[in-house]
Design an enzyme around this catalytic site. Structure first.
Site, mmCIF file in Angstrom:
data_model
loop_
_atom_site.group_PDB
_atom_site.id
_atom_site.type_symbol
_atom_site.label_atom_id
_atom_site.label_comp_id
_atom_site.label_asym_id
_atom_site.label_seq_id
_atom_site.Cartn_x
_atom_site.Cartn_y
_atom_site.Cartn_z
ATOM 1 N N TYR A 41 0.708 -1.324 0.019
ATOM 2 C CA TYR A 41 0.021 -0.049 -0.114
ATOM 3 C C TYR A 41 0.986 1.258 -0.012
ATOM 4 C CZ TYR A 41 -4.367 -2.715 1.074
ATOM 5 O OH TYR A 41 -5.441 -3.540 0.872
ATOM 6 N N GLU A 42 0.328 2.453 -0.708
ATOM 7 C CA GLU A 42 1.130 3.481 -0.811
ATOM 8 C C GLU A 42 1.792 4.397 0.578
ATOM 9 O OE1 GLU A 42 0.421 8.070 -2.907
ATOM 10 O OE2 GLU A 42 -0.809 6.384 -3.522
ATOM 11 N N SER A 43 1.003 3.869 1.885
ATOM 12 C CA SER A 43 1.320 4.163 2.827
ATOM 13 C C SER A 43 2.652 3.847 3.231
ATOM 14 C CB SER A 43 0.373 4.200 4.047
ATOM 15 O OG SER A 43 -0.042 2.640 3.975
ATOM 16 N N GLY A 44 3.338 2.703 2.828
ATOM 17 C CA GLY A 44 4.535 2.113 3.321
ATOM 18 C C GLY A 44 4.433 0.719 3.825
ATOM 19 N N VAL A 72 7.218 6.588 2.913
ATOM 20 C CA VAL A 72 6.591 6.582 1.366
ATOM 21 C C VAL A 72 7.501 6.942 0.614
ATOM 22 C CG1 VAL A 72 4.831 7.818 0.099
ATOM 23 C CG2 VAL A 72 4.309 7.452 2.548
#
Length: 239
Positions: A41-44, A72
């Protein structure tokens, strides 16, 4: 749409997941036929296995079950841009025959009719993932002859377009809609209808497309969701 998207994923893939239908599809795939799917996921959060569908990319359930949580910038600089992600999901406000995507403005950029959410990480996903799956409802408002603004490059202006722009990822390989499935022609790179969902006809799909849509000679009908897929999907979304 969700089931068709889930079927695009396999256990040997690293998948860049977005919230909404992409997240539902990826989690459905992991719980059914692709238990080894590695979700990012883009949040890391890397390799996360949430017990419930996350409400956002910042939902704590993603961090609790992740192999690692990284900044990120590292997600983009180390994982996405070097081509370490197999498949990424994107949506669209507009999409054209070469799968170029607009999520920026409707109308003229300087004086738009509608200002949309914008790019986010979508351009990087479109540029660098080995393949991209687009999930979007089909209508003439969305499937347009020419997008008002190219937020994320699909296959640019056709054959060789991505290469001329220096994009290393493979670009969109599938567009999944509420009417069927489209894939780029291997020669022209133009989106071509390859499968219609049960109860949908070719005229239905063409009527919802803003250009003269090409249809595959071996057009298929999408296999309907299996009882097991529906059961898992209901369990996922019952929150």
């Amino acid at each position: 749409m969700t089931v068709a998207a889930a079927r695009s994923l396999t256990s040997d893939m690293a998948c860049f997941v977005g919230i909404g239908l992409p997240s539902t599809a990826a989690n459905l795939a992991r719980r059914t036929h692709a238990p080894g799917l590695w979700m990012v996921y883009e949040s890391g959060t890397l390799g996360t296995e949430p017990a419930t569908l996350p409400l956002s990319i910042g939902d704590g359930v993603l961090a609790e079950t992740a192999d690692a949580v990284v900044p990120v910038p590292e997600v983009f600089n180390y994982w996405l841009q070097p081509g370490r992600i197999d498949v990424g999901f994107l949506g669209a406000a507009q999409i054209d025959r070469y799968a170029n995507i607009n999520t920026t403005v409707i109308g003229d950029y300087a004086d738009p009719k509608v200002r949309l959410p914008g790019a986010g990480g979508a351009p990087e996903i479109a540029a660098s993932c080995r393949e991209v799956v687009v999930i979007v409802r089909q209508s003439r408002r969305t499937f347009v002859e020419s997008v008002d603004f190219v937020t994320s490059v699909g296959h640019a202006d056709g054959p060789g377009g991505r290469e001329r722009l220096g994009l290393r990822g493979g670009g969109p390989t599938r567009v999944i809609t509420d009417l069927g499935v489209l894939e780029p022609d291997p020669v022209t790179r133009e989106l071509t209808l390859v499968s219609v969902h049960p109860g949908t006809t070719v005229p239905d799909v063409r009527a919802a497309t803003g250009w003269d849509l090409a249809v595959a000679g071996d057009l298929r009908t999408t296999a309907p969701p299996a009882p097991g897929e529906l059961a898992v999907l209901r369990a996922l979304t019952d929150r």
